[in-house]
Design a protein around this motif. Structure first.
Motif, PDB file in Angstrom:
ATOM      1  N   GLU A  27       0.810  -1.215   0.000  1.00 27.58           N
ATOM      2  CA  GLU A  27       0.000   0.000   0.000  1.00 27.58           C
ATOM      3  C   GLU A  27       0.844   1.267   0.000  1.00 27.58           C
ATOM      4  N   GLU A  28       2.039   1.173   0.541  1.00 23.61           N
ATOM      5  CA  GLU A  28       2.877   2.358   0.631  1.00 23.61           C
ATOM      6  C   GLU A  28       3.532   2.693  -0.704  1.00 23.61           C
ATOM      7  N   ARG A  29       4.043   1.671  -1.398  1.00 24.51           N
ATOM      8  CA  ARG A  29       4.717   1.903  -2.679  1.00 24.51           C
ATOM      9  C   ARG A  29       3.801   1.707  -3.874  1.00 24.51           C
ATOM     10  N   GLN A  30       2.623   1.103  -3.642  1.00 25.34           N
ATOM     11  CA  GLN A  30       1.647   0.840  -4.701  1.00 25.34           C
ATOM     12  C   GLN A  30       2.225  -0.047  -5.795  1.00 25.34           C
ATOM     13  N   VAL A  31       2.873  -1.126  -5.377  1.00 31.87           N
ATOM     14  CA  VAL A  31       3.370  -2.143  -6.302  1.00 31.87           C
ATOM     15  C   VAL A  31       2.995  -3.508  -5.741  1.00 31.87           C
ATOM     16  N   MET A  32       2.895  -4.493  -6.641  1.00 30.11           N
ATOM     17  CA  MET A  32       2.574  -5.846  -6.220  1.00 30.11           C
ATOM     18  C   MET A  32       3.845  -6.537  -5.718  1.00 30.11           C
ATOM     19  N   THR A  33       3.699  -7.288  -4.640  1.00 23.24           N
ATOM     20  CA  THR A  33       4.844  -7.975  -4.037  1.00 23.24           C
ATOM     21  C   THR A  33       4.546  -9.459  -3.895  1.00 23.24           C
ATOM     22  N   LYS A  34       5.603 -10.245  -3.809  1.00 22.01           N
ATOM     23  CA  LYS A  34       5.474 -11.694  -3.678  1.00 22.01           C
ATOM     24  C   LYS A  34       6.820 -12.282  -3.288  1.00 22.01           C
ATOM     25  N   CYS A  35       6.810 -13.573  -2.972  1.00 18.23           N
ATOM     26  CA  CYS A  35       8.047 -14.292  -2.645  1.00 18.23           C
ATOM     27  C   CYS A  35       8.993 -14.282  -3.841  1.00 18.23           C
ATOM     28  N   THR A  36      10.254 -14.021  -3.552  1.00 18.32           N
ATOM     29  CA  THR A  36      11.282 -14.016  -4.599  1.00 18.32           C
ATOM     30  C   THR A  36      12.250 -15.190  -4.446  1.00 18.32           C
ATOM     31  N   LEU A  37      11.969 -16.075  -3.488  1.00 21.29           N
ATOM     32  CA  LEU A  37      12.918 -17.136  -3.120  1.00 21.29           C
ATOM     33  C   LEU A  37      14.267 -16.529  -2.711  1.00 21.29           C
ATOM     34  N   CYS A  38      14.200 -15.289  -2.214  1.00 19.94           N
ATOM     35  CA  CYS A  38      15.417 -14.568  -1.803  1.00 19.94           C
ATOM     36  C   CYS A  38      16.460 -14.632  -2.908  1.00 19.94           C
ATOM     37  N   VAL A  39      16.051 -14.246  -4.108  1.00 16.58           N
ATOM     38  CA  VAL A  39      16.918 -14.369  -5.283  1.00 16.58           C
ATOM     39  C   VAL A  39      18.226 -13.611  -5.119  1.00 16.58           C
ATOM     40  N   ASP A  40      18.179 -12.494  -4.387  1.00 24.39           N
ATOM     41  CA  ASP A  40      19.413 -11.744  -4.166  1.00 24.39           C
ATOM     42  C   ASP A  40      20.359 -12.477  -3.227  1.00 24.39           C
ATOM     43  N   ARG A  41      19.834 -13.360  -2.421  1.00 19.14           N
ATOM     44  CA  ARG A  41      20.662 -14.122  -1.476  1.00 19.14           C
ATOM     45  C   ARG A  41      21.218 -15.394  -2.115  1.00 19.14           C
ATOM     46  N   ILE A  42      20.362 -16.119  -2.814  1.00 16.92           N
ATOM     47  CA  ILE A  42      20.786 -17.418  -3.351  1.00 16.92           C
ATOM     48  C   ILE A  42      21.756 -17.275  -4.512  1.00 16.92           C
ATOM     49  N   THR A  43      21.848 -16.071  -5.084  1.00 16.15           N
ATOM     50  CA  THR A  43      22.782 -15.837  -6.186  1.00 16.15           C
ATOM     51  C   THR A  43      24.003 -15.030  -5.764  1.00 16.15           C
ATOM     52  N   ASP A  44      24.116 -14.768  -4.473  1.00 13.57           N
ATOM     53  CA  ASP A  44      25.230 -13.958  -3.970  1.00 13.57           C
ATOM     54  C   ASP A  44      26.449 -14.856  -3.740  1.00 13.57           C
ATOM     55  N   THR A  45      27.404 -14.781  -4.623  1.00 12.17           N
ATOM     56  CA  THR A  45      28.600 -15.631  -4.528  1.00 12.17           C
ATOM     57  C   THR A  45      29.509 -15.232  -3.373  1.00 12.17           C
ATOM     58  N   ALA A  46      29.281 -14.072  -2.782  1.00 14.22           N
ATOM     59  CA  ALA A  46      30.082 -13.657  -1.635  1.00 14.22           C
ATOM     60  C   ALA A  46      29.712 -14.439  -0.381  1.00 14.22           C
ATOM     61  N   LEU A  47      28.538 -15.056  -0.379  1.00 15.38           N
ATOM     62  CA  LEU A  47      28.105 -15.855   0.764  1.00 15.38           C
ATOM     63  C   LEU A  47      28.631 -17.280   0.641  1.00 15.38           C
ATOM     64  N   PRO A  48      28.879 -17.948   1.764  1.00 16.80           N
ATOM     65  CA  PRO A  48      29.229 -19.373   1.704  1.00 16.80           C
ATOM     66  C   PRO A  48      28.100 -20.154   1.045  1.00 16.80           C
ATOM     67  N   GLU A  49      28.442 -21.222   0.377  1.00 16.80           N
ATOM     68  CA  GLU A  49      27.429 -21.978  -0.364  1.00 16.80           C
ATOM     69  C   GLU A  49      26.308 -22.467   0.534  1.00 16.80           C
ATOM     70  N   ALA A  50      26.627 -22.816   1.784  1.00 11.40           N
ATOM     71  CA  ALA A  50      25.617 -23.315   2.713  1.00 11.40           C
ATOM     72  C   ALA A  50      24.587 -22.249   3.082  1.00 11.40           C
ATOM     73  N   GLU A  51      24.942 -20.982   2.902  1.00 17.30           N
ATOM     74  CA  GLU A  51      24.032 -19.893   3.248  1.00 17.30           C
ATOM     75  C   GLU A  51      23.281 -19.339   2.040  1.00 17.30           C
ATOM     76  N   ARG A  52      23.523 -19.899   0.874  1.00 11.92           N
ATOM     77  CA  ARG A  52      22.815 -19.438  -0.324  1.00 11.92           C
ATOM     78  C   ARG A  52      21.478 -20.150  -0.434  1.00 11.92           C
ATOM     79  N   LYS A  53      20.641 -19.880   0.528  1.00 10.80           N
ATOM     80  CA  LYS A  53      19.299 -20.440   0.583  1.00 10.80           C
ATOM     81  C   LYS A  53      18.338 -19.344   1.016  1.00 10.80           C
ATOM     82  N   PRO A  54      17.056 -19.495   0.716  1.00 15.32           N
ATOM     83  CA  PRO A  54      16.089 -18.500   1.188  1.00 15.32           C
ATOM     84  C   PRO A  54      16.143 -18.354   2.704  1.00 15.32           C
ATOM     85  N   ALA A  55      15.856 -17.151   3.178  1.00 18.65           N
ATOM     86  CA  ALA A  55      15.923 -16.870   4.612  1.00 18.65           C
ATOM     87  C   ALA A  55      15.004 -17.782   5.408  1.00 18.65           C
ATOM     88  N   CYS A  56      13.840 -18.108   4.849  1.00 19.05           N
ATOM     89  CA  CYS A  56      12.891 -18.956   5.574  1.00 19.05           C
ATOM     90  C   CYS A  56      13.432 -20.362   5.779  1.00 19.05           C
TER      91      CYS A  56
END
Length: 266
Positions: A125-154
């Motif tokens: 409602e604040e930004r007036q855009v539709m939102t949804k689960c992204t599977l934490c795409v910014d996290r799972i594709t971040d090569t700076a993180l250890p491989e074990a942590e490249r998973k969705p936050a949930c």
């Protein structure tokens, strides 16, 4: 083609909402945020949540049980939310099958929410855009993180390991194995959307108790009972002796009969 997805085990989900809070925390501070959060816990919750847990009871008394059902975008292989978007903001990534929203193109028309049969798209409602689960795409594709942590936050936050993450098109992946071995199923397959996320059904859990364990517990319970009963009687009978025999300063303030009792105790 790779199709990343979640597999949720309803047999071990305890409805703790750790997935909800961790999702909110990561995505609010990440590329998808900030996410509106006006009234998250009341009768009519408002705000943008990528993941929600619905709890309900099934069965008839006294044979009832509580089921906790986490629900988020299912990242359908044939997502109906994509073709209805008039600006092309809703799209499916070819490299991993994740369905996303381009916030720069989204106009908040809600067409995608109306097309989604699962009700997992929400308007911020604040930004007036539709939102949804992204599977934490910014996290799972971040090569700076250890491989074990490249998973969705949930997935990382779940205390019972009820959430699994992987490629359902890989027959040897942890998610494909879980679906195959535990009769995993897709939600509402009759819609023909081919949801990538799957659920593992609740199942009866058998517990085998050895006879020696029952005997040991029975003897332990019987051994504690007399001691407990004696403890209830003993303090009352000896309290006067303890009071009389403790402090010399207390003796001067005791009545004459108590002083005589102290002298007899000596």
């Amino acid at each position: 083609m790779t199709q990343l997805a979640l597999v949720i085990d309803l047999n071990v989900c305890v409805g703790c909402h750790a997935c909800v809070t961790s999702c909110k925390e990561w995505n609010t501070s990440g590329s998808a945020g900030p996410l509106a959060d006006f009234n998250p816990y009341d009768k009519d919750p408002t705000g943008a949540f990528f993941n929600r847990v619905q709890s309900f009871e099934v069965g008839e008394f006294p044979n009832t049980q509580t089921v906790h059902f986490p629900k988020s975008c299912l990242h359908c292989e044939d997502p109906p939310c994509v073709p209805v978007c008039p600006t092309g903001a809703s799209y499916k990534r070819a490299e991993d099958g994740i369905v996303l929203v381009d916030y720069d193109k989204c106009i908040g028309c809600k067409y995608c929410a109306w097309a989604c049969p699962y009700g997992v798209r929400e308007l911020d409602e604040e930004r007036q855009v539709m939102t949804k689960c992204t599977l934490c795409v910014d996290r799972i594709t971040d090569t700076a993180l250890p491989e074990a942590e490249r998973k969705p936050a949930c997935v990382l936050a779940c205390p019972t390991n009820a959430r699994l993450f992987g490629d359902i098109h890989d027959p040897d992946s942890v998610v494909s194995t879980a679906i195959r071995e535990n009769a995993g199923y897709a939600l509402m397959p009759e819609w023909g959307t081919h949801p990538a996320n799957h659920y593992l059904p609740r199942r009866k859990t058998e517990r085998h108790i050895h006879a020696d364990e029952l005997t040991a517990r029975r003897q332990s319970a019987q051994g504690r009972r007399p001691a407990a009963e004696a403890a209830e009687v003993r303090p009352r009978a000896r309290r006067r002796d303890v009071l009389v025999m403790t402090s010399p300063t207390l003796t001067r303030s005791l009545p004459r009969g108590a002083r005589a009792l102290r002298a007899a105790a000596r």
